[in-house]
Enzyme design. Sequence first.
Site, PDB file in Angstrom:
ATOM      1  N   TYR A 105      34.509  29.802  44.628  1.00  0.00           N
ATOM      2  CA  TYR A 105      33.523  30.709  45.224  1.00  0.00           C
ATOM      3  C   TYR A 105      32.121  30.363  44.735  1.00  0.00           C
ATOM      4  O   TYR A 105      31.185  30.220  45.523  1.00  0.00           O
ATOM      5  CB  TYR A 105      33.870  32.158  44.864  1.00  0.00           C
ATOM      6  CG  TYR A 105      32.993  33.186  45.543  1.00  0.00           C
ATOM      7  CD1 TYR A 105      33.333  33.712  46.776  1.00  0.00           C
ATOM      8  CD2 TYR A 105      31.817  33.624  44.946  1.00  0.00           C
ATOM      9  CE1 TYR A 105      32.538  34.654  47.409  1.00  0.00           C
ATOM     10  CE2 TYR A 105      31.014  34.559  45.561  1.00  0.00           C
ATOM     11  CZ  TYR A 105      31.373  35.077  46.791  1.00  0.00           C
ATOM     12  OH  TYR A 105      30.585  35.997  47.405  1.00  0.00           O
ATOM     13  N   GLY A 162      44.089  40.844  44.959  1.00  0.00           N
ATOM     14  CA  GLY A 162      44.110  39.401  45.216  1.00  0.00           C
ATOM     15  C   GLY A 162      44.393  39.077  46.667  1.00  0.00           C
ATOM     16  O   GLY A 162      44.920  38.024  46.995  1.00  0.00           O
ATOM     17  N   ASP A 221      30.961  43.779  50.023  1.00  0.00           N
ATOM     18  CA  ASP A 221      32.126  44.615  49.708  1.00  0.00           C
ATOM     19  C   ASP A 221      31.698  45.979  49.177  1.00  0.00           C
ATOM     20  O   ASP A 221      32.214  47.019  49.585  1.00  0.00           O
ATOM     21  CB  ASP A 221      33.012  43.931  48.657  1.00  0.00           C
ATOM     22  CG  ASP A 221      33.373  42.510  49.047  1.00  0.00           C
ATOM     23  OD1 ASP A 221      33.172  42.144  50.219  1.00  0.00           O
ATOM     24  OD2 ASP A 221      33.850  41.766  48.173  1.00  0.00           O
ATOM     25  N   LEU A 280      40.794  42.045  50.094  1.00  0.00           N
ATOM     26  CA  LEU A 280      40.506  43.357  50.694  1.00  0.00           C
ATOM     27  C   LEU A 280      39.652  44.215  49.755  1.00  0.00           C
ATOM     28  O   LEU A 280      39.566  45.426  49.907  1.00  0.00           O
ATOM     29  CB  LEU A 280      41.811  44.073  51.055  1.00  0.00           C
ATOM     30  CG  LEU A 280      42.706  43.322  52.048  1.00  0.00           C
ATOM     31  CD1 LEU A 280      44.004  44.081  52.281  1.00  0.00           C
ATOM     32  CD2 LEU A 280      41.995  43.092  53.376  1.00  0.00           C
TER      33      LEU A 280
END
Length: 386
Positions: A226, A126, A177, A129
């Site tokens: 998002y 959270g 990611d 990263l």
Amino acid sequence: MSPALKRVATHAFEVAYGQPPQTWVQAPGRVNLIGEHTDYNDGFVLPCAINFGTVIAASPRPDPVVRVVAADYGAEVDEFRLDQPIQPLADGAWPNYVRGVVKYLQENGLPLQGANLALTGDVPQGAGLSSSASLEVAVTQAFKTLQRFDDLSPTDMALIAQRAENRFVGCNCGIMDQLVSARGEAGSALLIDCRSHETRAVPMPPDVAVMIVHSRVRRGLVGSEYNTRRKQCEAAARHYGVMALRDLSLARLQANAGDLDGIVRRRARHIVTENQRTLDAAEALAAGDLRGMGLLMAASHDSMRDDFEITAPAVDQLVAILQSAIGPVGGARMTGGGFGGCAVALLPLDRVESVRQAVARHYRAPTGESGTVYVCQASAGAGPLT
Ligand code: GLA
């Protein structure tokens, strides 16, 4: 990656399965230096993989069963069969990341065999990263290594992991990611063209530290914000008749707003300007121009705060503290999906201690907690762990 992770995974494996694992794999988390929310607009991003990640200890098993023990969740176990449809568990449950990847590996035509796995990781969750991408890519790597799927390229691995996140976990994320977790290069950031998936390694100048500071403001990406941003970007692209905002020029955006909603227009302005900043940042970093990097990072943060509206007051405050402690020889901005999480800073190595002290002295989260500082190395992407 910390050697402790391999020990933890091995221990969990031995306790759960009564014998040592056959193999170990790892996949890193990432920090994005610049290029936020540009990935799902077919744009550019400049992340680097970090020395925090997921480690999996693994062995094949003879039956069509995948059994997984999660060392970080009190050795909780999940088990499912490969010869039956793979279903998700409750929203947010950790097994979904494993189940989703396995499902899409199978759908990709790979003949999966059973496996025993033990997972552990040290990417703060959270925090923006990419703890989830690191887990997904590590699971993909575990099957690749166990079954010698040599033709499965790192880009394929990333696409499978992204599909798991999009369709199984329910977050409509872009490719950044998973791609940097699969393809990161030690000592470099990666400029990624999120349309072609071409990447260019941009070496980190040797005397520069990558500092990450966790604001202690928790964020949840699967949350609606998002996906709302994503829809607003798509609406802007439709309005201008382009395939994606990557194809919109700043001149056109400024000249021709028509009846476009003001908020949607600001969202588009963030993406269009952020794409250019990201390309400029890759040049600045390659040239070792930290001053230029600092200006671009500051402009990126302002654009996330004012146009894309994904920062939070505490994160704005943290970034301001970092910027003033670093001065003109580096920079700082929020990193990741937003609404909390971490700031990333680039600074000369010899400033690390004074910046760390400035954060300790001046920053407090709304809960009263201090920020947590990590100094990272740009690291290699997923692979077997020896
Ligand atoms: C999350 C998503 C990425 C990207 C970033 C914002 O990390 O998973 O795909 O959109 O947010 O840059």
